[in-house]
Scaffold this motif. Structure first.
Motif, PDB file in Angstrom:
ATOM      1  N   ALA A  69       0.833  -1.198   0.000  1.00 34.53           N
ATOM      2  CA  ALA A  69       0.000   0.000   0.000  1.00 34.53           C
ATOM      3  C   ALA A  69       0.864   1.243   0.000  1.00 34.53           C
ATOM      4  N   ASP A  70       0.332   2.313  -0.571  1.00 31.30           N
ATOM      5  CA  ASP A  70       0.966   3.625  -0.533  1.00 31.30           C
ATOM      6  C   ASP A  70       0.420   4.351   0.694  1.00 31.30           C
ATOM      7  N   LEU A  71       1.232   4.441   1.725  1.00 32.08           N
ATOM      8  CA  LEU A  71       0.767   4.995   3.003  1.00 32.08           C
ATOM      9  C   LEU A  71       0.717   6.511   3.015  1.00 32.08           C
ATOM     10  N   THR A  72       1.089   7.148   1.911  1.00 31.44           N
ATOM     11  CA  THR A  72       0.925   8.602   1.827  1.00 31.44           C
ATOM     12  C   THR A  72      -0.488   8.963   1.377  1.00 31.44           C
ATOM     13  N   THR A  73      -1.327   7.949   1.148  1.00 31.77           N
ATOM     14  CA  THR A  73      -2.717   8.181   0.744  1.00 31.77           C
ATOM     15  C   THR A  73      -3.660   7.606   1.788  1.00 31.77           C
ATOM     16  N   GLN A  74      -4.823   8.219   1.909  1.00 29.44           N
ATOM     17  CA  GLN A  74      -5.828   7.706   2.832  1.00 29.44           C
ATOM     18  C   GLN A  74      -6.279   6.307   2.424  1.00 29.44           C
ATOM     19  N   GLN A  75      -6.364   6.067   1.123  1.00 27.71           N
ATOM     20  CA  GLN A  75      -6.762   4.747   0.630  1.00 27.71           C
ATOM     21  C   GLN A  75      -5.776   3.684   1.094  1.00 27.71           C
ATOM     22  N   GLY A  76      -4.476   3.975   1.007  1.00 29.52           N
ATOM     23  CA  GLY A  76      -3.475   3.013   1.455  1.00 29.52           C
ATOM     24  C   GLY A  76      -3.543   2.769   2.944  1.00 29.52           C
ATOM     25  N   ALA A  77      -3.732   3.831   3.725  1.00 30.02           N
ATOM     26  CA  ALA A  77      -3.831   3.682   5.181  1.00 30.02           C
ATOM     27  C   ALA A  77      -5.066   2.873   5.562  1.00 30.02           C
TER      28      ALA A  77
END
Length: 259
Positions: A61-69
């Motif tokens: 996941a890309d944790l710089t995005t809300q979707q990833g978090a």
């Protein structure tokens, strides 16, 4: 083992310091959820965790995005329920090597936002379950340049100072829920990242990497550079019962370089 039956979530747990921390928790009995962008290295680290007899899940996941978090939080909830420990090791390294006058504003924004968001968003997504349990440990990873400045790396330094402020604010908010929040601040640490920096310095100065390393060691009080194990041990301590009355604090691991 103190962490037997507990879940540690480690962001950036696929390589470097994050991987060392994830494996350290597994050796101490914890199940581990690791997350980063690269699924291949995540799976390789998860296999090492399982080889130690612990459960592991990996969330690309890309944790710089809300979707990833949110993806991380959903996977943790489905697989384990709630995290007992959260360690945020994911981040973007500042390779700009530019003065503030030379600095590209877009690059500055990318480094600062990337590091801050990859710390704030996953913690925020995992917090509700931890608050509901009314117990937990959160350890952010900053660095010695989060407590002092560094020329030609204003973006990375700015991000680390921001993480320090976030950690303190979060500790104040979560004290009533019996959740400890602290920060580990590494100096130079043996590994791929530091090797890149040492090689760059050596190239710029026309000397060998060995000579650069010797200079770095000489600047510390103990005459040595930290290992990933040194950082993992600091994180394990802050996540343990022995640190039950420590919150809102920095633990600097740099062999005395910043003194």
């Amino acid at each position: 083992m103190e962490f037997e039956g507990k879940l540690a979530v480690v962001t950036g747990g696929n390589r470097g310091i994050g991987k060392g921390i994830a494996l350290a928790f597994a050796r101490e009995g914890a199940d581990v959820a690791i997350t980063a962008r690269d699924p291949e290295t995540l799976e390789a680290t998860a296999a090492e965790i399982r080889a130690l007899g612990r459960r592991a899940i990996c969330i690309a996941a890309d944790l710089t995005t809300q979707q990833g978090a949110d993806r991380l939080a959903q996977a943790v909830s489905a697989g384990f329920g709630a995290a007992h420990v959260i360690v945020t090791s994911a981040g973007i390294r500042d390779h700009a090597n530019q003065t503030i006058a030379e600095m590209d504003p877009a690059l500055y924004e990318s480094v600062v936002q990337g590091n801050i968001l990859s710390t704030v968003l996953p913690i925020r997504a995992l917090l509700p379950a931890m608050i509901e349990r009314r117990a937990g440990k959160i350890v952010t990873i900053s660095g010695v340049f989060g407590i002092r400045g560094r020329a030609r790396h204003a973006a990375g330094v700015s991000a680390k100072w921001a993480i320090e402020g976030f950690m303190r604010s979060l500790a104040i908010e979560l004290g009533e829920h019996d959740i400890n929040v602290n920060c580990v601040c590494p100096g130079y640490v043996d590994g791929e990242r530091s090797a890149v920096g040492v090689a760059r310095i050596a190239s710029e100065r026309g000397i060998t990497s060995r000579e650069v390393r010797a200079e770095l060691e000489a600047k510390t009080l103990l005459g040595r550079i930290s290992t990933q194990e040194d950082i993992s041990n600091a994180v394990l301590f802050l996540a343990s019962r022995k640190a039950r009355n420590i919150t809102g604090q920095d633990l600097v691991v740099d062999a005395g370089w910043s003194v």
